[in-house]
Motif scaffolding. Structure first.
Motif, PDB file in Angstrom:
ATOM      1  N   ALA A  88       2.584   6.547  -6.955  1.00  0.00           N
ATOM      2  CA  ALA A  88       1.627   7.562  -7.400  1.00  0.00           C
ATOM      3  C   ALA A  88       2.222   8.968  -7.293  1.00  0.00           C
ATOM      4  O   ALA A  88       1.970   9.819  -8.141  1.00  0.00           O
ATOM      5  CB  ALA A  88       0.338   7.467  -6.580  1.00  0.00           C
ATOM      6  N   MET A  89       3.044   9.190  -6.268  1.00  0.00           N
ATOM      7  CA  MET A  89       3.642  10.509  -6.062  1.00  0.00           C
ATOM      8  C   MET A  89       4.870  10.748  -6.937  1.00  0.00           C
ATOM      9  O   MET A  89       5.048  11.828  -7.474  1.00  0.00           O
ATOM     10  CB  MET A  89       4.049  10.693  -4.590  1.00  0.00           C
ATOM     11  CG  MET A  89       2.883  10.926  -3.678  1.00  0.00           C
ATOM     12  SD  MET A  89       3.327  11.363  -1.963  1.00  0.00           S
ATOM     13  CE  MET A  89       4.878  10.580  -1.670  1.00  0.00           C
ATOM     14  N   ARG A  90       5.734   9.732  -7.074  1.00  0.00           N
ATOM     15  CA  ARG A  90       7.007   9.957  -7.746  1.00  0.00           C
ATOM     16  C   ARG A  90       7.256   9.067  -8.948  1.00  0.00           C
ATOM     17  O   ARG A  90       8.298   9.180  -9.579  1.00  0.00           O
ATOM     18  CB  ARG A  90       8.209   9.829  -6.821  1.00  0.00           C
ATOM     19  CG  ARG A  90       8.023   9.278  -5.509  1.00  0.00           C
ATOM     20  CD  ARG A  90       9.218   9.209  -4.611  1.00  0.00           C
ATOM     21  NE  ARG A  90      10.506   8.915  -5.192  1.00  0.00           N
ATOM     22  CZ  ARG A  90      11.621   8.938  -4.544  1.00  0.00           C
ATOM     23  NH1 ARG A  90      11.625   9.262  -3.291  1.00  0.00           N
ATOM     24  NH2 ARG A  90      12.757   8.649  -5.111  1.00  0.00           N
ATOM     25  N   GLY A  91       6.360   8.126  -9.202  1.00  0.00           N
ATOM     26  CA  GLY A  91       6.529   7.287 -10.386  1.00  0.00           C
ATOM     27  C   GLY A  91       7.513   6.150 -10.218  1.00  0.00           C
ATOM     28  O   GLY A  91       8.136   5.723 -11.179  1.00  0.00           O
ATOM     29  N   GLY A 151      19.717   3.029  -7.919  1.00  0.00           N
ATOM     30  CA  GLY A 151      20.606   3.735  -6.998  1.00  0.00           C
ATOM     31  C   GLY A 151      19.897   4.560  -5.951  1.00  0.00           C
ATOM     32  O   GLY A 151      20.492   4.982  -4.978  1.00  0.00           O
ATOM     33  N   HIS A 152      18.607   4.793  -6.141  1.00  0.00           N
ATOM     34  CA  HIS A 152      17.831   5.583  -5.195  1.00  0.00           C
ATOM     35  C   HIS A 152      17.191   4.651  -4.155  1.00  0.00           C
ATOM     36  O   HIS A 152      17.225   3.436  -4.296  1.00  0.00           O
ATOM     37  CB  HIS A 152      16.755   6.372  -5.932  1.00  0.00           C
ATOM     38  CG  HIS A 152      17.310   7.447  -6.816  1.00  0.00           C
ATOM     39  ND1 HIS A 152      16.861   8.735  -6.791  1.00  0.00           N
ATOM     40  CD2 HIS A 152      18.296   7.417  -7.750  1.00  0.00           C
ATOM     41  CE1 HIS A 152      17.533   9.457  -7.667  1.00  0.00           C
ATOM     42  NE2 HIS A 152      18.416   8.670  -8.270  1.00  0.00           N
ATOM     43  N   ALA A 153      16.586   5.263  -3.132  1.00  0.00           N
ATOM     44  CA  ALA A 153      15.947   4.489  -2.070  1.00  0.00           C
ATOM     45  C   ALA A 153      14.739   5.235  -1.534  1.00  0.00           C
ATOM     46  O   ALA A 153      14.718   6.472  -1.528  1.00  0.00           O
ATOM     47  CB  ALA A 153      16.939   4.210  -0.944  1.00  0.00           C
ATOM     48  N   VAL A 154      13.739   4.473  -1.104  1.00  0.00           N
ATOM     49  CA  VAL A 154      12.537   5.011  -0.455  1.00  0.00           C
ATOM     50  C   VAL A 154      12.266   4.156   0.782  1.00  0.00           C
ATOM     51  O   VAL A 154      12.746   3.030   0.882  1.00  0.00           O
ATOM     52  CB  VAL A 154      11.318   5.028  -1.404  1.00  0.00           C
ATOM     53  CG1 VAL A 154      11.552   5.958  -2.590  1.00  0.00           C
ATOM     54  CG2 VAL A 154      10.959   3.629  -1.874  1.00  0.00           C
ATOM     55  N   ILE A 155      11.477   4.711   1.693  1.00  0.00           N
ATOM     56  CA  ILE A 155      11.225   4.004   2.955  1.00  0.00           C
ATOM     57  C   ILE A 155       9.723   3.817   3.179  1.00  0.00           C
ATOM     58  O   ILE A 155       8.927   4.688   2.842  1.00  0.00           O
ATOM     59  CB  ILE A 155      11.883   4.772   4.134  1.00  0.00           C
ATOM     60  CG1 ILE A 155      11.900   3.933   5.413  1.00  0.00           C
ATOM     61  CG2 ILE A 155      11.231   6.130   4.325  1.00  0.00           C
ATOM     62  CD1 ILE A 155      12.815   4.493   6.503  1.00  0.00           C
ATOM     63  N   THR A 156       9.385   2.646   3.717  1.00  0.00           N
ATOM     64  CA  THR A 156       8.007   2.340   4.099  1.00  0.00           C
ATOM     65  C   THR A 156       8.018   1.722   5.490  1.00  0.00           C
ATOM     66  O   THR A 156       9.077   1.415   6.046  1.00  0.00           O
ATOM     67  CB  THR A 156       7.332   1.335   3.133  1.00  0.00           C
ATOM     68  OG1 THR A 156       7.999   0.071   3.234  1.00  0.00           O
ATOM     69  CG2 THR A 156       7.328   1.837   1.700  1.00  0.00           C
ATOM     70  N   THR A 157       6.833   1.472   5.990  1.00  0.00           N
ATOM     71  CA  THR A 157       6.683   0.730   7.231  1.00  0.00           C
ATOM     72  C   THR A 157       7.247  -0.683   7.045  1.00  0.00           C
ATOM     73  O   THR A 157       7.364  -1.155   5.914  1.00  0.00           O
ATOM     74  CB  THR A 157       5.191   0.652   7.633  1.00  0.00           C
ATOM     75  OG1 THR A 157       5.094  -0.105   8.837  1.00  0.00           O
ATOM     76  CG2 THR A 157       4.361  -0.045   6.587  1.00  0.00           C
ATOM     77  N   GLU A 181       0.835  -1.212   0.000  1.00  0.00           N
ATOM     78  CA  GLU A 181       0.000   0.000   0.000  1.00  0.00           C
ATOM     79  C   GLU A 181       0.863   1.253   0.000  1.00  0.00           C
ATOM     80  O   GLU A 181       0.618   2.193  -0.758  1.00  0.00           O
ATOM     81  CB  GLU A 181      -0.921   0.023   1.224  1.00  0.00           C
ATOM     82  CG  GLU A 181      -2.121  -0.882   1.126  1.00  0.00           C
ATOM     83  CD  GLU A 181      -2.937  -0.855   2.421  1.00  0.00           C
ATOM     84  OE1 GLU A 181      -3.045   0.222   3.045  1.00  0.00           O
ATOM     85  OE2 GLU A 181      -3.466  -1.921   2.789  1.00  0.00           O
ATOM     86  N   GLU A 182       1.881   1.273   0.857  1.00  0.00           N
ATOM     87  CA  GLU A 182       2.768   2.433   0.916  1.00  0.00           C
ATOM     88  C   GLU A 182       3.582   2.575  -0.362  1.00  0.00           C
ATOM     89  O   GLU A 182       3.822   3.686  -0.825  1.00  0.00           O
ATOM     90  CB  GLU A 182       3.680   2.352   2.133  1.00  0.00           C
ATOM     91  CG  GLU A 182       2.932   2.624   3.426  1.00  0.00           C
ATOM     92  CD  GLU A 182       3.870   2.715   4.609  1.00  0.00           C
ATOM     93  OE1 GLU A 182       4.859   3.467   4.540  1.00  0.00           O
ATOM     94  OE2 GLU A 182       3.606   2.017   5.606  1.00  0.00           O
ATOM     95  N   CYS A 183       4.003   1.458  -0.919  1.00  0.00           N
ATOM     96  CA  CYS A 183       4.740   1.496  -2.190  1.00  0.00           C
ATOM     97  C   CYS A 183       3.872   2.084  -3.301  1.00  0.00           C
ATOM     98  O   CYS A 183       4.357   2.883  -4.116  1.00  0.00           O
ATOM     99  CB  CYS A 183       5.228   0.100  -2.580  1.00  0.00           C
ATOM    100  SG  CYS A 183       6.641  -0.478  -1.617  1.00  0.00           S
ATOM    101  N   ARG A 184       2.601   1.726  -3.323  1.00  0.00           N
ATOM    102  CA  ARG A 184       1.679   2.278  -4.334  1.00  0.00           C
ATOM    103  C   ARG A 184       1.561   3.793  -4.189  1.00  0.00           C
ATOM    104  O   ARG A 184       1.512   4.524  -5.179  1.00  0.00           O
ATOM    105  CB  ARG A 184       0.304   1.628  -4.213  1.00  0.00           C
ATOM    106  CG  ARG A 184       0.259   0.236  -4.791  1.00  0.00           C
ATOM    107  CD  ARG A 184      -1.167  -0.306  -4.857  1.00  0.00           C
ATOM    108  NE  ARG A 184      -1.153  -1.595  -5.523  1.00  0.00           N
ATOM    109  CZ  ARG A 184      -1.657  -2.709  -5.030  1.00  0.00           C
ATOM    110  NH1 ARG A 184      -2.250  -2.704  -3.846  1.00  0.00           N
ATOM    111  NH2 ARG A 184      -1.596  -3.824  -5.712  1.00  0.00           N
ATOM    112  N   LYS A 185       1.506   4.279  -2.954  1.00  0.00           N
ATOM    113  CA  LYS A 185       1.439   5.730  -2.718  1.00  0.00           C
ATOM    114  C   LYS A 185       2.714   6.415  -3.212  1.00  0.00           C
ATOM    115  O   LYS A 185       2.648   7.498  -3.810  1.00  0.00           O
ATOM    116  CB  LYS A 185       1.223   6.017  -1.229  1.00  0.00           C
ATOM    117  CG  LYS A 185      -0.164   5.650  -0.742  1.00  0.00           C
ATOM    118  CD  LYS A 185      -0.301   5.876   0.745  1.00  0.00           C
ATOM    119  CE  LYS A 185      -1.652   5.365   1.242  1.00  0.00           C
ATOM    120  NZ  LYS A 185      -1.734   5.405   2.708  1.00  0.00           N
TER     121      LYS A 185
END
Length: 179
Positions: free
Chosen positions: A57-60, A65-71, A50-54
């Protein structure tokens, strides 16, 4: 820096580790997949997706090499840091820099979120075909350089699913003083 970060190496299942953040070797869609990515999504449950989908939706999605964080969802870890490793194309396409960026950006996100402990899988050494010895060298050098710049992260764990990666990382870690 006031503290000295401990670096551990274990052979096992990253989804079972009691750390603040686990790193997911994700694909750019962040929608789960095979290997570590699939295991983390399955063990962590639907809240991660669910968080990955958000995020998508926000950043495509997430670039190499990049990173994002979720629960962490149902994982023992509070967070999952999703990073997209490079596909090995022979070494002349910036793959080592991109892999180093995965480790650096993941550690930076962990520190920004007050994580004291973080666990890494062997990023890009599976289906993405990064040579395991080259990947281990990049991982160890990048992590050891980064942890000298922060007091936040107290423990880094390299988690290997297979014996070959475990043995290769053991050799590289034997040559560093932070253990």
């Amino acid at each position: 820096m006031a503290i000295e970060t401990k670096i551990d190496l274990v052979k096992g299942d990253i989804t079972k580790l009691q750390v603040d953040a686990v790193v997911n070797a994700a694909n750019s869609s962040l929608m789960g997949g095979g290997g570590v990515d699939g295991a983390i999504h399955r063990a962590g449950g639907p809240s991660i997706l669910e968080e990955c989908r958000k995020i998508v939706a926000m950043r495509g999605g997430c670039k190499t090499g990049h990173a994002v964080i979720t629960t962490g969802g149902n994982l023992p870890a509070e967070f999952v840091i999703h990073t997209v490793g490079p596909v090995w194309k022979g070494g002349g396409n910036g793959e080592e820099k991109s892999l180093a960026d995965c480790y650096r950006n993941s550690l930076s996100l962990a520190a920004d979120n007050a994580c004291k402990s973080i666990a890494f899988p062997n990023i890009s050494t599976g289906i993405y075909g990064f040579p395991k010895d080259k990947a281990a060298k990049v991982a160890v050098e990048t992590v050891t350089a980064f942890i000298k710049t922060t007091d936040t992260i107290e423990k880094v764990v390299f988690v290997c699913f297979d014996q070959e990666n475990f043995e290769i990382l053991s050799r590289f870690l034997a040559n560093i003083s932070i253990r």
